[in-house]
Design a protein around this motif. Sequence first.
Motif, PDB file in Angstrom:
ATOM      1  N   THR A   9       0.811  -1.218   0.000  1.00 20.16           N
ATOM      2  CA  THR A   9       0.000   0.000   0.000  1.00 20.16           C
ATOM      3  C   THR A   9       0.848   1.274   0.000  1.00 20.16           C
ATOM      4  OG1 THR A   9      -0.193  -0.189   2.429  1.00 20.16           O
ATOM      5  CG2 THR A   9      -2.034  -0.979   1.138  1.00 20.16           C
ATOM      6  N   ASP A  13      -1.941   8.389   6.233  1.00 18.49           N
ATOM      7  CA  ASP A  13      -2.247   7.897   7.575  1.00 18.49           C
ATOM      8  C   ASP A  13      -2.603   9.035   8.537  1.00 18.49           C
ATOM      9  OD1 ASP A  13      -1.448   5.338   6.755  1.00 18.49           O
ATOM     10  OD2 ASP A  13       0.572   5.538   7.583  1.00 18.49           O
ATOM     11  N   GLY A  28       1.996   3.837   4.340  1.00 19.92           N
ATOM     12  CA  GLY A  28       1.657   2.656   3.541  1.00 19.92           C
ATOM     13  C   GLY A  28       2.783   1.650   3.659  1.00 19.92           C
ATOM     14  N   ARG A  92      -1.555  -0.746  19.917  1.00 22.83           N
ATOM     15  CA  ARG A  92      -2.065   0.121  18.848  1.00 22.83           C
ATOM     16  C   ARG A  92      -3.511  -0.225  18.562  1.00 22.83           C
ATOM     17  NH1 ARG A  92       1.021   0.312  13.209  1.00 22.83           N
ATOM     18  NH2 ARG A  92       0.044  -1.637  12.644  1.00 22.83           N
ATOM     19  N   ASN A 123       2.328  -5.861   3.480  1.00 18.20           N
ATOM     20  CA  ASN A 123       0.996  -5.994   4.023  1.00 18.20           C
ATOM     21  C   ASN A 123      -0.056  -5.528   3.018  1.00 18.20           C
ATOM     22  OD1 ASN A 123      -1.102  -6.162   5.775  1.00 18.20           O
ATOM     23  ND2 ASN A 123      -0.435  -4.455   7.065  1.00 18.20           N
ATOM     24  N   GLY A 232       4.844   1.984  10.808  1.00 21.56           N
ATOM     25  CA  GLY A 232       5.751   1.640   9.712  1.00 21.56           C
ATOM     26  C   GLY A 232       7.003   0.921  10.162  1.00 21.56           C
ATOM     27  N   ASP A 235       7.450  -2.449   8.543  1.00 28.99           N
ATOM     28  CA  ASP A 235       7.791  -2.374   7.118  1.00 28.99           C
ATOM     29  C   ASP A 235       9.205  -1.839   6.922  1.00 28.99           C
ATOM     30  OD1 ASP A 235       5.055  -3.076   6.375  1.00 28.99           O
ATOM     31  OD2 ASP A 235       4.597  -1.107   7.216  1.00 28.99           O
TER      32      ASP A 235
HETATM   33  P1  AMP Z   1       3.233  -1.109  10.444  1.00 27.16           P
HETATM   34  O1  AMP Z   1       3.266  -0.077  11.542  1.00 27.16           O
HETATM   35  O2  AMP Z   1       4.584  -1.630  10.067  1.00 27.16           O
HETATM   36  O3  AMP Z   1       2.222  -2.196  10.705  1.00 27.16           O
HETATM   37  O4  AMP Z   1       2.722  -0.365   9.133  1.00 27.16           O
HETATM   38  C1  AMP Z   1       1.707   0.575   9.143  1.00 27.16           C
HETATM   39  C2  AMP Z   1       1.460   1.036   7.713  1.00 27.16           C
HETATM   40  O5  AMP Z   1       0.707   0.030   7.022  1.00 27.16           O
HETATM   41  C3  AMP Z   1       0.647   2.311   7.669  1.00 27.16           C
HETATM   42  O6  AMP Z   1       1.385   3.272   6.926  1.00 27.16           O
HETATM   43  C4  AMP Z   1      -0.665   1.944   6.989  1.00 27.16           C
HETATM   44  O7  AMP Z   1      -1.043   2.847   5.997  1.00 27.16           O
HETATM   45  C5  AMP Z   1      -0.421   0.588   6.384  1.00 27.16           C
HETATM   46  N1  AMP Z   1      -1.550  -0.310   6.650  1.00 27.16           N
HETATM   47  C6  AMP Z   1      -2.355  -0.312   7.729  1.00 27.16           C
HETATM   48  N2  AMP Z   1      -3.291  -1.277   7.642  1.00 27.16           N
HETATM   49  C7  AMP Z   1      -3.052  -1.926   6.477  1.00 27.16           C
HETATM   50  C8  AMP Z   1      -3.680  -3.026   5.800  1.00 27.16           C
HETATM   51  N3  AMP Z   1      -4.726  -3.679   6.333  1.00 27.16           N
HETATM   52  N4  AMP Z   1      -3.159  -3.438   4.623  1.00 27.16           N
HETATM   53  C9  AMP Z   1      -2.085  -2.805   4.111  1.00 27.16           C
HETATM   54  N5  AMP Z   1      -1.471  -1.749   4.656  1.00 27.16           N
HETATM   55  C10 AMP Z   1      -1.933  -1.307   5.837  1.00 27.16           C
END
Ligand code: AMP
Length: 300
Positions: A9, A13, A28, A92, A123, A232, A235
């Motif tokens: 994505t 946020d 994302g 969270r 994700n 993030g 990620d």
């Molecule tokens: P993390 O903190 O590593 O889990 O990543 C959070 C990021 O993932 C944020 O920038 C969100 O925009 C994105 N995100 C949140 N929920 C989802 C989801 N269900 N699928 C894909 N990306 C997501």
Amino acid sequence: MPGLLVIGTLAYDTVETHRERREEALGGSAVYFAVAASLYGPSRLVGVVGTDFHGAHLADLQARGIDTSGVEVASGETFRWGGRYEPDWNTRHTLFTHLNVFEGFDPKVPPAFRDSEYVFLANGHPAVQAKALDQIDRPVFVVADTMNLWIDSTRDELESILRRVDGLILNDEEARMLTGNPNLIRAAQEVLGMGPRYVVLKKGEHGAFLMGGDAHFSLPSYPVTEVVDPTGAGDAFAGGFMGFLAEEGDTSPTSLRRAMLHGTVTASFCVQGFSFEDLGRRSRSDVQERYSELLSIVSV
Ligand code: AMP
């Protein structure tokens, strides 16, 4: 460097912490990953944005050596996610997830990306992850990430992608949810039984461990004293982990252990600012410096 591709994505946020609230911060899963990986070399990004996505944000990613030609602009709004953190940072609450253009996303991997060897399925919907993977000619090392939403709502598709990947990165809560096992070591073993050769299990501020046939390695997180926004981090961890492996062109157990340190370092920069404000201004030498510091913390 062999091609490193990420699909996931691109998002705006809204993040609330006990100190501050930020709206429409660039985020994302694929964005955080690619920004971290860009510390190691070029990467290729596949995803979708709406017509509201700012051109300057795409230009910023391109300036970091991220090839965004796989980012489709669809009519509608960009994916939006909102989250709130408890003061302990580890808890969270997801406030909202608006899939928007991501809902009907049919990923198209550009022909120039199809020779990618290192692939990160960030994700996102597991069916989208699978469709992207179908378009890669001969992937060498494929790692996936997932999240509670997908474990809950797309279980079968998630299990089928797990049979096709080399590694899965997930956090403690997700591992328990996926396996039903509260013991994290057992949960990791059960995940290995679902298909991947390796599992990386993240435990927030308590670090991460890697398990697989020929490897078991555990690390604390880097001791950050000023957390600003943990969004993030997972990620960014994956971006450092895969970025390093792609830079090395090697996935031996020793490289995997080093990659764990790299992921820990890139995640630590990520949490020091909103969006990628801190991570994004770091250099490869900042990474190396913190890597050495972390190594000295865990060595005898
Ligand atoms: P993390 O903190 O590593 O889990 O990543 C959070 C990021 O993932 C944020 O920038 C969100 O925009 C994105 N995100 C949140 N929920 C989802 C989801 N269900 N699928 C894909 N990306 C997501």
